[in-house]
Design an enzyme around this catalytic site. Structure first.
Site, PDB file in Angstrom:
ATOM      1  N   HIS A  82       5.921   0.631  -0.179  1.00 41.24           N
ATOM      2  CA  HIS A  82       5.763   1.923   0.673  1.00 41.24           C
ATOM      3  C   HIS A  82       5.702   3.021  -0.281  1.00 41.24           C
ATOM      4  O   HIS A  82       6.328   2.908  -1.377  1.00 41.24           O
ATOM      5  CB  HIS A  82       7.090   1.677   1.627  1.00 41.24           C
ATOM      6  N   ASP A  90       5.747  -3.902   8.336  1.00 43.73           N
ATOM      7  CA  ASP A  90       4.803  -4.868   8.644  1.00 43.73           C
ATOM      8  C   ASP A  90       5.264  -6.360   8.397  1.00 43.73           C
ATOM      9  O   ASP A  90       4.426  -7.168   8.848  1.00 43.73           O
ATOM     10  CB  ASP A  90       3.479  -4.369   8.048  1.00 43.73           C
TER      11      ASP A  90
HETATM   12  C1  SDX Z   1       2.667   1.375   6.720  1.00 42.39           C
HETATM   13  O1  SDX Z   1       3.096   5.815   4.705  1.00 42.39           O
HETATM   14  C2  SDX Z   1       3.893   5.284   6.168  1.00 42.39           C
HETATM   15  O2  SDX Z   1       4.710   5.918   6.449  1.00 42.39           O
HETATM   16  C3  SDX Z   1       3.011   4.029   6.507  1.00 42.39           C
HETATM   17  C4  SDX Z   1       3.717   3.220   7.567  1.00 42.39           C
HETATM   18  C5  SDX Z   1       3.885   4.157   8.971  1.00 42.39           C
HETATM   19  O3  SDX Z   1       4.936   3.623   9.765  1.00 42.39           O
HETATM   20  O4  SDX Z   1       3.053   4.885   9.186  1.00 42.39           O
HETATM   21  O5  SDX Z   1       5.394   2.992   7.378  1.00 42.39           O
HETATM   22  C6  SDX Z   1       3.354   1.891   7.994  1.00 42.39           C
HETATM   23  O6  SDX Z   1       1.568   1.629   6.460  1.00 42.39           O
HETATM   24  C7  SDX Z   1       3.492   0.554   5.653  1.00 42.39           C
HETATM   25  C8  SDX Z   1       2.902   0.002   4.245  1.00 42.39           C
HETATM   26  C9  SDX Z   1       2.047  -1.282   4.939  1.00 42.39           C
HETATM   27  N1  SDX Z   1       1.082  -1.847   3.710  1.00 42.39           N
HETATM   28  C10 SDX Z   1       1.287  -2.787   3.239  1.00 42.39           C
HETATM   29  O7  SDX Z   1       2.341  -3.596   3.265  1.00 42.39           O
HETATM   30  C11 SDX Z   1       0.353  -3.130   2.174  1.00 42.39           C
HETATM   31  C12 SDX Z   1       1.087  -3.466   0.774  1.00 42.39           C
HETATM   32  N2  SDX Z   1       1.711  -2.564   0.099  1.00 42.39           N
HETATM   33  C13 SDX Z   1       0.893  -1.603  -0.722  1.00 42.39           C
HETATM   34  O8  SDX Z   1      -0.235  -2.003  -0.990  1.00 42.39           O
HETATM   35  C14 SDX Z   1       1.731  -0.599  -1.301  1.00 42.39           C
HETATM   36  O9  SDX Z   1       3.099  -0.706  -1.592  1.00 42.39           O
HETATM   37  C15 SDX Z   1       1.401   0.986  -0.633  1.00 42.39           C
HETATM   38  C16 SDX Z   1      -0.102   1.136  -0.479  1.00 42.39           C
HETATM   39  C17 SDX Z   1       1.997   0.900   0.886  1.00 42.39           C
HETATM   40  C18 SDX Z   1       2.265   2.093  -1.299  1.00 42.39           C
HETATM   41  O10 SDX Z   1       1.517   1.872  -2.404  1.00 42.39           O
HETATM   42  P1  SDX Z   1       1.546   3.357  -3.381  1.00 42.39           P
HETATM   43  O11 SDX Z   1       2.799   4.136  -2.928  1.00 42.39           O
HETATM   44  O12 SDX Z   1       0.114   3.834  -3.508  1.00 42.39           O
HETATM   45  O13 SDX Z   1       2.013   2.646  -4.940  1.00 42.39           O
HETATM   46  P2  SDX Z   1       0.802   1.911  -5.859  1.00 42.39           P
HETATM   47  O14 SDX Z   1      -0.284   1.245  -4.639  1.00 42.39           O
HETATM   48  O15 SDX Z   1       0.353   2.618  -6.756  1.00 42.39           O
HETATM   49  O16 SDX Z   1       1.680   0.744  -6.434  1.00 42.39           O
HETATM   50  C19 SDX Z   1       2.471   0.923  -7.329  1.00 42.39           C
HETATM   51  C20 SDX Z   1       2.810  -0.291  -8.246  1.00 42.39           C
HETATM   52  C21 SDX Z   1       1.414  -1.076  -8.701  1.00 42.39           C
HETATM   53  O17 SDX Z   1       1.646  -1.751  -9.682  1.00 42.39           O
HETATM   54  P3  SDX Z   1       1.277  -1.202 -11.268  1.00 42.39           P
HETATM   55  O18 SDX Z   1      -0.297  -0.925 -11.212  1.00 42.39           O
HETATM   56  O19 SDX Z   1       2.101   0.160 -11.335  1.00 42.39           O
HETATM   57  O20 SDX Z   1       1.661  -2.320 -12.183  1.00 42.39           O
HETATM   58  O21 SDX Z   1       3.510  -1.157  -7.352  1.00 42.39           O
HETATM   59  C22 SDX Z   1       2.744  -2.299  -7.092  1.00 42.39           C
HETATM   60  C23 SDX Z   1       1.251  -1.943  -7.279  1.00 42.39           C
HETATM   61  O22 SDX Z   1       0.588  -2.968  -7.854  1.00 42.39           O
HETATM   62  N3  SDX Z   1       2.762  -2.833  -5.549  1.00 42.39           N
HETATM   63  C24 SDX Z   1       2.772  -3.933  -5.280  1.00 42.39           C
HETATM   64  C25 SDX Z   1       2.836  -3.825  -3.728  1.00 42.39           C
HETATM   65  N4  SDX Z   1       2.712  -2.614  -3.410  1.00 42.39           N
HETATM   66  C26 SDX Z   1       2.880  -1.895  -4.580  1.00 42.39           C
HETATM   67  N5  SDX Z   1       2.584  -5.378  -6.050  1.00 42.39           N
HETATM   68  C27 SDX Z   1       2.664  -6.160  -5.015  1.00 42.39           C
HETATM   69  N6  SDX Z   1       2.890  -6.411  -3.716  1.00 42.39           N
HETATM   70  C28 SDX Z   1       2.870  -5.050  -3.083  1.00 42.39           C
HETATM   71  N7  SDX Z   1       2.750  -5.058  -2.026  1.00 42.39           N
END
Ligand code: SDX
Length: 383
Positions: free
Chosen positions: A262, A320
């Site tokens: 998140h 989720d």
């Molecule tokens: C919702 O914002 C809100 O409030 C949203 C929400 C709401 O109520 O409105 O809470 C609802 O959207 C919840 C989130 C649902 N999405 C997911 O579950 C999708 C999977 N999660 C991610 O893609 C990610 O965690 C995000 C998009 C939610 C947040 O990502 P950020 O803050 O942009 O961070 P990032 O994508 O830059 O990731 C940082 C690191 C990366 O690794 P490195 O490149 O640094 O090595 O963390 C890793 C990412 O690869 N990473 C994950 C991961 N999430 C982040 N690795 C594996 N699995 C994951 N789920």
């Protein structure tokens, strides 16, 4: 040459406004709607009361609650043309595309869509909060080639949604589950879809246009679409004994595990904790083999992900992850999960529009240009 500024990709950590609607404490995993913890609202309130709270900034008196609920319940039915477009799209469109299109049509029935008087905006938002669950339910019915079921005036917004979707009045436990999911998805500060709503509202476009922007944004698997994607992953895992291998291989392949991580929560999402606890409670209600299997997979995936990425990368379950198995307890299909998110989040979107228009400011950030300048134009014949 001016110095290149610090660029906050994805507006990470950037404050874009002040708001009194909700507070998300990402470090401690806490969430408040208008000062009330989400746990206290989930346990003691209901979706209609939470909508009133988000929109008006206070809990309603009995009389205020009755008047507000009656207004909502009287507006739940759908115009014929809206039902027609849902029926046309249902065989070939994703439910989120239908939600976006059908919701956008509602402007046709508003004879003063650009009226931005506070009372007019509140009235439009109440109409949308009432109608979006019906659009979602009608979408679910028509996808299965079943007839539209008109709203049942004796049921709350969440329970009526379930009734309009399944044709069966929900049990007491199902009513509690669907009301919980509507409450937990209602509001979450400036998440991507709410921000999208505010960008559109800041141009002084109408409530319907802003809501359509929000639905389009919520569809993405990095945001609202993660609930459906997380269930697809659990189904791909199939047998709980495959869980660890599947997740390890996915992580090795740099895949994101949907339902985890998140932008703000760097610990357990408090909403996920509540969904998980009700999912475990459903085990005492003779769940299907499917739900038992999904819960086993979810708990094993949760343990592995927290062990591997919890303390090291701040990646924990979000709302989720357990949502899918809980919706399956109610017999709801995966593609219908995000439409439910839309139906609930309309309360948050509407509250932010009302608040933002009290002190409107066009949203227009800047970007650092990396291209060339003053190139000489070469006529096509010479290229
Ligand atoms: C919702 O914002 C809100 O409030 C949203 C929400 C709401 O109520 O409105 O809470 C609802 O959207 C919840 C989130 C649902 N999405 C997911 O579950 C999708 C999977 N999660 C991610 O893609 C990610 O965690 C995000 C998009 C939610 C947040 O990502 P950020 O803050 O942009 O961070 P990032 O994508 O830059 O990731 C940082 C690191 C990366 O690794 P490195 O490149 O640094 O090595 O963390 C890793 C990412 O690869 N990473 C994950 C991961 N999430 C982040 N690795 C594996 N699995 C994951 N789920």
């Amino acid at each position: 040459m001016t110095e290149k500024p610090v660029i906050n990709y994805g507006l990470e950590g950037i404050y874009v406004d002040e708001s009194a609607i909700s507070k998300v404490d990402g470090q401690n995993g806490k969430l408040w709607y208008r000062g009330y913890s989400v746990e206290s609202l989930a346990e003691q309130s209901n979706f209609e009361e939470v909508c009133y709270l988000l929109l008006n900034g206070k809990l309603p008196s009995k009389a205020e609650y009755d008047e507000f609920s009656r207004k909502l319940w009287n507006r739940r039915d759908l115009p014929a043309e809206v039902k027609d477009i849902i029926k046309v799209m249902a065989p070939r469109s994703h439910p989120m595309d239908i939600m976006r299109t059908a919701t956008s049509m509602l402007v046709m029935y508003d004879n003063d869509p650009n009226n931005k008087e506070n009372s007019a905006t509140l009235d439009k938002v109440i109409t949308l909060i009432a109608k979006l669950p019906s659009i979602a339910a009608a979408t679910g019915r028509f996808r299965e080639k079943k007839e539209y079921i008109p709203p049942d005036d004796s049921l709350s917004i969440p329970s009526n949604f379930l009734y309009m979707l399944t044709g069966k009045k929900p049990t007491k436990f199902e009513s509690k589950l669907i009301d919980l999911m509507f409450i937990l998805h209602a509001e979450h500060s400036t998440n991507a879809s709410t921000f999208s709503v505010l960008v559109t509202a800041s141009t002084l476009a109408d409530v319907y246009a802003a809501t359509t922007s929000g639905i389009g944004t919520l569809k993405g698997p990095l945001h609202g679409g993660a609930d459906e994607a997380a269930l697809s992953m659990m189904n791909a895992i199939g047998n709980p004994d495959n869980t660890e291998k599947y997740i390890e291989e996915a992580l090795e392949g740099k895949q994101r595990i949907m339902g985890f991580g998140h932008r703000v929560y760097k610990t357990y999402d408090p909403r996920a904790k509540l969904v998980r606890s009700y999912l475990e409670e459903s085990l005492t209600k003779e769940p299907s083999d499917e739900v038992r299997r999904l819960l086993q997979i979810a708990l094993r995936a949760e343990k592995l992900m927290i062990d591997k990425l919890g303390s090291t990368k701040g990646i924990w379950p979000n709302i989720d992850f357990f949502a899918g198995p809980l919706y399956r307890v109610m017999g709801i299909e995966g593609q219908m999960f995000t439409p439910i998110f839309v139906a609930s989040r309309m309360a948050g979107w509407g509250s932010h529009i009302v608040e933002y228009w009290h002190n409107n400011k066009l949203v227009r950030p800047v970007e650092w240009y990396t291209g060339q300048l003053d190139l000489k134009y070469i006529p096509m014949s010479e290229r």
